[in-house]
Design an enzyme around this catalytic site. Structure first.
Site, PDB file in Angstrom:
ATOM      1  N   HIS A   7       0.825  -1.210   0.000  1.00  0.00           N
ATOM      2  CA  HIS A   7       0.000   0.000   0.000  1.00  0.00           C
ATOM      3  C   HIS A   7       0.862   1.265   0.000  1.00  0.00           C
ATOM      4  CE1 HIS A   7      -2.758   2.850   2.340  1.00  0.00           C
ATOM      5  NE2 HIS A   7      -3.428   2.575   1.235  1.00  0.00           N
ATOM      6  N   ARG A   8       0.781   2.025  -1.069  1.00  0.00           N
ATOM      7  CA  ARG A   8       1.655   3.203  -1.273  1.00  0.00           C
ATOM      8  C   ARG A   8       3.119   2.764  -1.275  1.00  0.00           C
ATOM      9  NH1 ARG A   8      -1.303   7.372   3.069  1.00  0.00           N
ATOM     10  NH2 ARG A   8      -3.407   6.549   2.748  1.00  0.00           N
ATOM     11  N   GLU A  34       0.034  -0.780  -4.588  1.00  0.00           N
ATOM     12  CA  GLU A  34      -1.095   0.138  -4.696  1.00  0.00           C
ATOM     13  C   GLU A  34      -0.486   1.533  -4.666  1.00  0.00           C
ATOM     14  OE1 GLU A  34      -4.320   2.799  -2.942  1.00  0.00           O
ATOM     15  OE2 GLU A  34      -2.253   2.512  -2.360  1.00  0.00           O
ATOM     16  N   ASP A  36      -1.459   6.039  -5.526  1.00  0.00           N
ATOM     17  CA  ASP A  36      -2.526   7.039  -5.708  1.00  0.00           C
ATOM     18  C   ASP A  36      -2.093   8.061  -6.745  1.00  0.00           C
ATOM     19  OD1 ASP A  36      -4.136   6.279  -3.183  1.00  0.00           O
ATOM     20  OD2 ASP A  36      -2.099   6.587  -2.436  1.00  0.00           O
ATOM     21  N   HIS A  49      -0.815  10.837  -2.566  1.00  0.00           N
ATOM     22  CA  HIS A  49      -2.109  10.484  -1.996  1.00  0.00           C
ATOM     23  C   HIS A  49      -3.054  11.660  -1.843  1.00  0.00           C
ATOM     24  CE1 HIS A  49      -4.985   9.635   1.267  1.00  0.00           C
ATOM     25  NE2 HIS A  49      -4.993   8.405   0.763  1.00  0.00           N
ATOM     26  N   GLU A 106      -4.914   3.892  -7.944  1.00  0.00           N
ATOM     27  CA  GLU A 106      -6.142   4.487  -7.398  1.00  0.00           C
ATOM     28  C   GLU A 106      -6.291   5.913  -7.922  1.00  0.00           C
ATOM     29  OE1 GLU A 106      -6.712   4.827  -3.074  1.00  0.00           O
ATOM     30  OE2 GLU A 106      -8.450   6.090  -3.505  1.00  0.00           O
ATOM     31  N   LYS A 108      -7.480   9.381  -7.630  1.00  0.00           N
ATOM     32  CA  LYS A 108      -7.907  10.229  -6.503  1.00  0.00           C
ATOM     33  C   LYS A 108      -8.714  11.406  -7.055  1.00  0.00           C
ATOM     34  CE  LYS A 108      -6.384   8.482  -2.608  1.00  0.00           C
ATOM     35  NZ  LYS A 108      -7.395   7.912  -1.723  1.00  0.00           N
ATOM     36  N   ASP A 226       0.475  -1.957   4.322  1.00  0.00           N
ATOM     37  CA  ASP A 226       1.655  -1.081   4.402  1.00  0.00           C
ATOM     38  C   ASP A 226       2.918  -1.895   4.636  1.00  0.00           C
ATOM     39  OD1 ASP A 226       0.007   1.178   4.295  1.00  0.00           O
ATOM     40  OD2 ASP A 226      -0.165   1.320   6.475  1.00  0.00           O
TER      41      ASP A 226
END
Ligand code: G3P
Ligand code: CA
Length: 242
Positions: A7-8, A34, A36, A49, A106, A108, A226
């Site tokens: 995640h990120r 993943e 953003d 993000h 993702e 945003k 994460d």
């Protein structure tokens, strides 16, 4: 076997949404990433993000008010030793050529309705020949449907903060191949029913041991975490069982 998406990037140890965090996730053995995306004033897709640069960089202000060459001067690794710029999506897609990671982009565009964001992302994904390794997700489900309409070959997945009734019916109705729910929003039964109905389930953001165990036990499609290193260690206990 449940896939592990960082995640990120590997964001427990490295600055979120930086090339450093992505490279370390790949080195650690994650199956996917993943990240953003937002849009600069001059239409560049950048990986960050928040709508503003304040929390994660040395700068201040909205991403939409920066030119790409200006936003690149900011440091997205402000607590680290080495300066890291905000990556462009192009930079990430180029790097993805050197590995086999799946990448969940993702969009945003829930607060700021970035015009043309879907087309730009899809054009880049197609240019780099990565359509079969990309999943487009968003809390903006109109954007998910629009993405599917212009690029039916790229997987889409709506994000959910809360549970909904029979999410597989909803996913099928918008032609999404997966759902990305908050991990605590849906029961095991709902997640299993969703997968049995042919819809992939990738809950976020799964950081606690007990939540990882829960999702590995039901052989969830993927988890978004994460801490891919911890997830890989815990997943070992479930290998050869699925
Ligand atoms: O894609 C899952 C998760 O990243 C959604 O929430 O706020 O971390 O972007 P957020
Ligand atoms: Ca995200």
């Amino acid at each position: 076997m449940t896939q592990i998406f960082a995640h990120r990037g590997y964001s427990t140890l490295f600055a979120e949404n930086t090339m450093g965090a992505f490279i370390e996730a790949e080195k650690a053995g994650a199956d996917g990433l993943e990240l953003d995306v937002q849009l600069t004033k001059d239409g560049e897709i950048v990986v960050i993000h928040d709508e503003k640069v304040d929390r994660t960089t040395t700068g201040k202000g909205f991403v939409k008010d920066f030119l790409f060459k200006e936003i690149r001067k900011l440091n997205a690794n402000k607590d680290g030793q080495k300066k890291e710029p905000i990556p462009s999506l192009i930079e990430v897609l180029e790097w993805l050529q050197s590995n086999k990671l799946i990448c969940n982009i993702e969009l945003k565009n829930g607060l700021i309705p970035y015009e043309g964001m879907e087309e730009k992302v899809i054009q880049l994904v197609r240019n780099y020949g990565l359509s079969d390794r990309i999943i487009i997700s968003s809390f903006n489900h109109y954007s998910i449907v629009y993405s599917y309409r212009i690029a039916p070959e790229i997987e889409t997945a709506p994000l959910f903060i809360e549970g909904i009734y029979m999410p597989w019916i909803y996913a099928q109705s918008i032609r999404a191949k997966g759902i990305h729910p908050k991990h605590s929003a849906m029961s095991d039964t709902i997640l299993v029913n969703t997968m049995e109905n042919g819809i992939a389930v990738r809950p976020y953001t799964v950081n606690k041991d007990e939540d990882m165990h829960r999702l590995f036990k039901i052989n969830c499609t993927a988890i978004i975490t994460d801490n891919p290193v911890k997830a890989l260690r815990i997943r070992k206990q479930y290998e050869n069982k699925s």
